[in-house]
Write a protein that holds these residues in place. Structure first.
Motif, PDB file in Angstrom:
ATOM      1  N   ARG A  95       0.842  -1.189   0.000  1.00  0.00           N
ATOM      2  CA  ARG A  95       0.000   0.000   0.000  1.00  0.00           C
ATOM      3  C   ARG A  95       0.880   1.243   0.000  1.00  0.00           C
ATOM      4  N   CYS A  96       0.381   2.281  -0.639  1.00  0.00           N
ATOM      5  CA  CYS A  96       1.117   3.528  -0.734  1.00  0.00           C
ATOM      6  C   CYS A  96       1.303   4.135   0.661  1.00  0.00           C
ATOM      7  N   ALA A  97       2.541   4.537   0.974  1.00  0.00           N
ATOM      8  CA  ALA A  97       2.846   5.103   2.281  1.00  0.00           C
ATOM      9  C   ALA A  97       2.226   6.482   2.430  1.00  0.00           C
ATOM     10  N   ASP A  98       1.854   7.072   1.333  1.00  0.00           N
ATOM     11  CA  ASP A  98       1.324   8.428   1.370  1.00  0.00           C
ATOM     12  C   ASP A  98      -0.211   8.453   1.389  1.00  0.00           C
ATOM     13  N   CYS A  99      -0.820   7.870   0.362  1.00  0.00           N
ATOM     14  CA  CYS A  99      -2.276   7.955   0.242  1.00  0.00           C
ATOM     15  C   CYS A  99      -2.988   6.656   0.607  1.00  0.00           C
ATOM     16  N   GLY A 100      -2.244   5.580   0.810  1.00  0.00           N
ATOM     17  CA  GLY A 100      -2.859   4.322   1.226  1.00  0.00           C
ATOM     18  C   GLY A 100      -3.454   3.492   0.106  1.00  0.00           C
ATOM     19  N   LEU A 116       5.589   4.116  -2.623  1.00  0.00           N
ATOM     20  CA  LEU A 116       4.539   5.022  -3.083  1.00  0.00           C
ATOM     21  C   LEU A 116       3.847   4.483  -4.324  1.00  0.00           C
ATOM     22  N   CYS A 117       2.567   4.822  -4.452  1.00  0.00           N
ATOM     23  CA  CYS A 117       1.862   4.474  -5.674  1.00  0.00           C
ATOM     24  C   CYS A 117       2.378   5.390  -6.788  1.00  0.00           C
ATOM     25  N   ILE A 118       2.041   5.057  -8.007  1.00  0.00           N
ATOM     26  CA  ILE A 118       2.581   5.795  -9.146  1.00  0.00           C
ATOM     27  C   ILE A 118       2.206   7.280  -9.087  1.00  0.00           C
ATOM     28  N   THR A 119       0.999   7.564  -8.608  1.00  0.00           N
ATOM     29  CA  THR A 119       0.539   8.953  -8.530  1.00  0.00           C
ATOM     30  C   THR A 119       1.377   9.760  -7.543  1.00  0.00           C
ATOM     31  N   CYS A 120       1.562   9.211  -6.342  1.00  0.00           N
ATOM     32  CA  CYS A 120       2.331   9.926  -5.318  1.00  0.00           C
ATOM     33  C   CYS A 120       3.799  10.022  -5.719  1.00  0.00           C
ATOM     34  N   GLN A 121       4.299   8.973  -6.367  1.00  0.00           N
ATOM     35  CA  GLN A 121       5.684   8.977  -6.833  1.00  0.00           C
ATOM     36  C   GLN A 121       5.894  10.147  -7.787  1.00  0.00           C
TER      37      GLN A 121
END
Ligand SMILES: [Zn+2]
Length: 133
Positions: A95-100, A116-121
């Motif tokens: 799971r993304c450390a930022d947005c989950g 991170l997910c691709i968006t947060c990355q």
């Protein structure tokens, strides 16, 4: 440790990309040892350069800067791997450390240490560019 995630995701069952928790852990451990080894190896090299043949100051400074940057990247990578192992232990892995949001299986397969997910990355990359400007 085995099969705590990904295996339960439907539709990915036949994908060769799916790894079990144990496999991910082993991969991370191997990667960590490699990076740590490289960091240790770089240490004495650094000192040898100082006591060795004197080169033009400018290029020496340049070399040192490149070395520090490289070291910085290795240390950041080490943290990334440690974080991934922590997440694996507490069940937050994948799971993304930022947005989950769930991180894509392909993305995890390419680099099991991603946090991170691709968006947060993409967002952090944009931020990084802004900061250096
Ligand atoms: Zn995210």
């Amino acid at each position: 440790m085995d099969g705590i995630l990904l295996q339960t995701v439907e539709g990915l069952g036949d994908a060769p990309l799916v790894r079990t928790g144990g496999e991910i852990w082993e991969w991370l451990q191997g990667e960590k040892e490699e990076v740590a080894h490289e960091l240790l190896w770089e240490g004495p090299l650094c000192q040898a350069g100082v006591s060795g043949v004197q080169e033009a100051e400018a290029s020496e400074e340049n070399e040192r800067e490149i070395e520090w940057r490289h070291r910085g990247r290795l240390e950041a990578r080490l943290r990334e791997i440690n974080d991934a192992q922590d997440r694996l232990l507490d069940g937050a892995y994948g799971r993304c450390a930022d947005c989950g949001a769930e991180i894509g299986g392909k993305r995890l397969a390419a680099d099991p240490a991603v946090s991170l997910c691709i968006t947060c990355q993409r967002n952090t990359e944009v931020d990084a560019v802004c900061c250096t400007m």
